[in-house]
Design a protein around this motif. Structure first.
Motif, PDB file in Angstrom:
ATOM      1  N   LEU A 203     -12.993  -0.267   7.798  1.00  0.00           N
ATOM      2  CA  LEU A 203     -11.312  -0.476   7.854  1.00  0.00           C
ATOM      3  C   LEU A 203     -10.891  -2.085   7.696  1.00  0.00           C
ATOM      4  O   LEU A 203      -9.915  -2.070   6.888  1.00  0.00           O
ATOM      5  N   VAL A 204     -11.631  -2.865   8.124  1.00  0.00           N
ATOM      6  CA  VAL A 204     -11.398  -4.424   7.968  1.00  0.00           C
ATOM      7  C   VAL A 204     -11.564  -4.681   6.511  1.00  0.00           C
ATOM      8  O   VAL A 204     -10.623  -5.468   5.934  1.00  0.00           O
ATOM      9  N   ASP A 205     -12.432  -4.221   5.905  1.00  0.00           N
ATOM     10  CA  ASP A 205     -12.680  -4.451   4.422  1.00  0.00           C
ATOM     11  C   ASP A 205     -11.564  -3.846   3.441  1.00  0.00           C
ATOM     12  O   ASP A 205     -11.195  -4.548   2.581  1.00  0.00           O
ATOM     13  N   LYS A 206     -11.145  -2.809   4.016  1.00  0.00           N
ATOM     14  CA  LYS A 206     -10.231  -1.996   3.221  1.00  0.00           C
ATOM     15  C   LYS A 206      -8.749  -2.957   3.415  1.00  0.00           C
ATOM     16  O   LYS A 206      -8.177  -2.971   2.402  1.00  0.00           O
ATOM     17  N   LEU A 207      -8.290  -3.404   4.349  1.00  0.00           N
ATOM     18  CA  LEU A 207      -7.153  -4.097   4.690  1.00  0.00           C
ATOM     19  C   LEU A 207      -7.034  -5.309   4.269  1.00  0.00           C
ATOM     20  O   LEU A 207      -6.171  -5.730   3.650  1.00  0.00           O
ATOM     21  N   ILE A 208      -8.308  -6.100   4.039  1.00  0.00           N
ATOM     22  CA  ILE A 208      -8.301  -7.392   3.449  1.00  0.00           C
ATOM     23  C   ILE A 208      -8.139  -7.194   2.044  1.00  0.00           C
ATOM     24  O   ILE A 208      -7.380  -7.998   1.358  1.00  0.00           O
ATOM     25  N   SER A 209      -8.508  -6.389   1.367  1.00  0.00           N
ATOM     26  CA  SER A 209      -8.523  -5.906   0.033  1.00  0.00           C
ATOM     27  C   SER A 209      -7.505  -4.973  -0.538  1.00  0.00           C
ATOM     28  O   SER A 209      -7.529  -4.442  -1.575  1.00  0.00           O
ATOM     29  N   HIS A 210      -6.703  -4.882   0.565  1.00  0.00           N
ATOM     30  CA  HIS A 210      -5.532  -3.685   0.130  1.00  0.00           C
ATOM     31  C   HIS A 210      -4.588  -4.423  -0.945  1.00  0.00           C
ATOM     32  O   HIS A 210      -4.337  -5.279  -1.195  1.00  0.00           O
ATOM     33  N   ASP A 211      -4.150  -3.339  -1.835  1.00  0.00           N
ATOM     34  CA  ASP A 211      -3.415  -3.554  -2.987  1.00  0.00           C
ATOM     35  C   ASP A 211      -1.921  -3.814  -2.763  1.00  0.00           C
ATOM     36  O   ASP A 211      -1.152  -3.932  -3.614  1.00  0.00           O
ATOM     37  N   VAL A 212      -1.574  -3.650  -1.416  1.00  0.00           N
ATOM     38  CA  VAL A 212      -0.015  -3.780  -1.296  1.00  0.00           C
ATOM     39  C   VAL A 212       0.427  -5.223  -1.536  1.00  0.00           C
ATOM     40  O   VAL A 212       1.624  -5.251  -2.080  1.00  0.00           O
ATOM     41  N   SER A 213      -0.409  -6.230  -1.452  1.00  0.00           N
ATOM     42  CA  SER A 213       0.188  -7.518  -1.859  1.00  0.00           C
ATOM     43  C   SER A 213       0.403  -7.601  -3.412  1.00  0.00           C
ATOM     44  O   SER A 213       1.204  -8.567  -4.043  1.00  0.00           O
ATOM     45  N   ASN A 214      -0.421  -6.877  -3.960  1.00  0.00           N
ATOM     46  CA  ASN A 214      -0.350  -6.977  -5.631  1.00  0.00           C
ATOM     47  C   ASN A 214       1.070  -6.468  -5.950  1.00  0.00           C
ATOM     48  O   ASN A 214       2.022  -6.643  -6.927  1.00  0.00           O
ATOM     49  N   HIS A 215       1.461  -5.097  -5.245  1.00  0.00           N
ATOM     50  CA  HIS A 215       2.633  -4.742  -5.496  1.00  0.00           C
ATOM     51  C   HIS A 215       3.903  -5.611  -5.070  1.00  0.00           C
ATOM     52  O   HIS A 215       4.982  -5.502  -5.935  1.00  0.00           O
ATOM     53  N   ILE A 216       3.819  -6.183  -4.257  1.00  0.00           N
ATOM     54  CA  ILE A 216       4.786  -7.259  -3.668  1.00  0.00           C
ATOM     55  C   ILE A 216       4.979  -8.228  -4.666  1.00  0.00           C
ATOM     56  O   ILE A 216       6.010  -8.450  -5.133  1.00  0.00           O
ATOM     57  N   SER A 217       3.751  -8.760  -5.484  1.00  0.00           N
ATOM     58  CA  SER A 217       3.811  -9.809  -6.189  1.00  0.00           C
ATOM     59  C   SER A 217       4.508  -9.310  -7.503  1.00  0.00           C
ATOM     60  O   SER A 217       5.302  -9.960  -8.084  1.00  0.00           O
ATOM     61  N   ALA A 218       4.337  -8.083  -7.905  1.00  0.00           N
ATOM     62  CA  ALA A 218       4.691  -7.553  -9.072  1.00  0.00           C
ATOM     63  C   ALA A 218       6.230  -7.174  -8.868  1.00  0.00           C
ATOM     64  O   ALA A 218       7.182  -7.464  -9.636  1.00  0.00           O
ATOM     65  N   LEU A 219       6.755  -6.849  -7.839  1.00  0.00           N
ATOM     66  CA  LEU A 219       8.037  -6.795  -7.552  1.00  0.00           C
ATOM     67  C   LEU A 219       8.813  -8.090  -7.421  1.00  0.00           C
ATOM     68  O   LEU A 219       9.996  -8.107  -7.748  1.00  0.00           O
ATOM     69  N   GLU A 220       8.074  -9.058  -7.046  1.00  0.00           N
ATOM     70  CA  GLU A 220       8.988 -10.308  -6.955  1.00  0.00           C
ATOM     71  C   GLU A 220       9.175 -10.820  -8.496  1.00  0.00           C
ATOM     72  O   GLU A 220      10.497 -11.590  -8.557  1.00  0.00           O
ATOM     73  N   ILE A 221       8.521 -10.431  -9.382  1.00  0.00           N
ATOM     74  CA  ILE A 221       8.767 -11.040 -10.800  1.00  0.00           C
ATOM     75  C   ILE A 221       9.941 -10.005 -11.316  1.00  0.00           C
ATOM     76  O   ILE A 221      10.781 -10.205 -12.104  1.00  0.00           O
TER      77      ILE A 221
END
Length: 400
Positions: A203-221
């Motif tokens: 679970l820790v590995d999944k949380l650290i590499s979770h793709d939610v941050s990628n979606h946030i970065s794309a939305l900021e653009i």
């Protein structure tokens, strides 16, 4: 400027203002949503940063992690509610889905950590209740050691740990019923907790590499692009409105309603100052109507009073223009040319085309060929005389 042009200008101003208010309101809505998504990103990054520590340190951070997760969940609900009420917004469905998955995995991790702490307290309390039996107390100490080893040793040691727990279970069957039931209940909790905790690293590995941050970065653009489009729309609307005002101004000037814009001085090239003697025989002009009253009434929306006012100004200011031009030819040819130019403009506004043409010829002759002025001035005088008579007749008819 005529009243109708003022009304059109006011309507154009109101439309521009309403559109600008709409764009501004949309801009604020998009900006508020952007800030919410940005705050969600900060919360997720803060929680994820706590997962990079080793297990002993993470265990001490469980309470703070739980608070961070509650904040993330509250922001997620706020973003969803705001998104449902807004029509001009980037697509947030993928972000909401990824955030839900992140929250589920983080909650599963925290549940495991909290279950371990609860189990440790249960073992300690049960051991305290059985201090009168050294053998039974040792079994609880062994369970505590097994839980500790399962948390911090490698996965290869888990099989041996579970065998030891199973051995303690076999030994519990020889105890008295109350002690047996109490120990077996603790053993069941230990097995369940250790089974769930084995997924902790995953679970820790999944949380650290979770793709939610990628979606946030794309939305900021996407948000920055959308806000930039709002600014372009506001500037474009303003420029379009200014162009509309210029068009209205041009149309208003092409349909004047007063004599104030008749006499327009132009910058003409300097001319010589010749002495002219007007002695040639007059050129006979047919006595035909000069002023087109229908054109004047049409340009003034049928306002007879305004027509009379303009005619009164015309009679008072221009009846002696030919004599003035003749006098100025000797003293100031430039003023004579401007006088002819002014009379030309008056003829155009009155619809007196003959008068306008005669004044234009005089203006051109002053600048180019003064030898033709004698006949042209006579022609201008004839046209002006007839126009003055027609103006007076109209005034008399409409003032009576």
């Amino acid at each position: 400027m005529e009243r109708k042009w003022l009304k059109l200008g006011l309507v154009l101003s109101l439309l521009w203002l309403l559109a600008l208010v709409g764009i501004g309101s949309s801009y604020r809505t998009v900006e508020s949503s952007r800030l919410q998504v940005e705050e969600l990103g900060y919360g997720i990054d803060s929680l994820r940063s706590s997962f990079i520590y080793d297990a002993p340190y993470r265990t001490k951070m469980v309470e703070r992690q739980a608070l961070d997760l509650q904040l993330i969940y509250a922001l997620r609900l706020q973003i969803d509610a705001f998104y449902q009420k807004s029509w001009l917004m980037p697509d947030l469905n993928q972000l909401l889905f990824s955030t839900d998955r992140f929250i589920e995995q983080a909650q599963a991790y925290l549940d495991n950590e909290l279950a371990v702490q609860k189990l440790a307290n249960t073992i300690r309390q049960t051991r305290t209740q059985n201090t009168n039996s050294e053998a039974l107390s040792n079994k609880y100490f062994q369970l505590s050691a097994n839980v500790f080893e399962a948390m911090y040793l490698s996965e290869k040691a888990n099989a041996e740990i579970f065998r030891h727990v199973d051995k303690i279970y076999q030994e519990s069957t020889t105890l008295e019923p109350p002690q047996r039931q109490q120990l077996q209940k603790v053993l069941v909790d230990v097995s369940q907790v250790l089974s769930s905790y084995a997924q902790g690293s995953y679970l820790v590995d999944k949380l650290i590499s979770h793709d939610v941050s990628n979606h946030i970065s794309a939305l900021e653009i996407d948000y920055r692009t959308l806000l930039h489009h709002h600014l372009i729309a506001a500037v474009g609307l303003t420029l379009l409105t200014m162009a509309g005002f210029l068009v209205l101004l041009f149309l208003a000037q092409s349909n004047p309603n007063s004599m104030s814009n008749i006499e327009i001085e132009e910058s003409d090239p300097p001319v010589a100052k010749p002495v002219v003697s007007v002695t040639s025989s007059p050129k006979v002009v047919e006595a035909e109507p000069q002023i087109n009253f229908d054109v004047m009434l049409s340009s003034l929306n049928g306002d007879v009073e305004s027509v009379c006012m303009l005619l009164e100004v015309f009679v008072a200011d221009h009846a002696d223009d030919v004599n003035e031009i003749t006098r100025l030819l000797t003293d100031s040819p430039e003023d004579a040319q401007r006088k002819a130019h002014s009379l030309k403009g008056v003829g155009g506004n009155l619809g007196a085309h003959k008068l306008r043409e005669a004044a234009a010829k005089v203006e051109a002759a002053i600048q180019q060929d003064i030898s033709q002025l004698s006949g042209l001035l006579d022609e201008l005088n004839e046209c002006l005389t007839i126009a003055i008579q027609e103006a007076k007749a109209f005034l008399k008819e409409n003032h009576s």
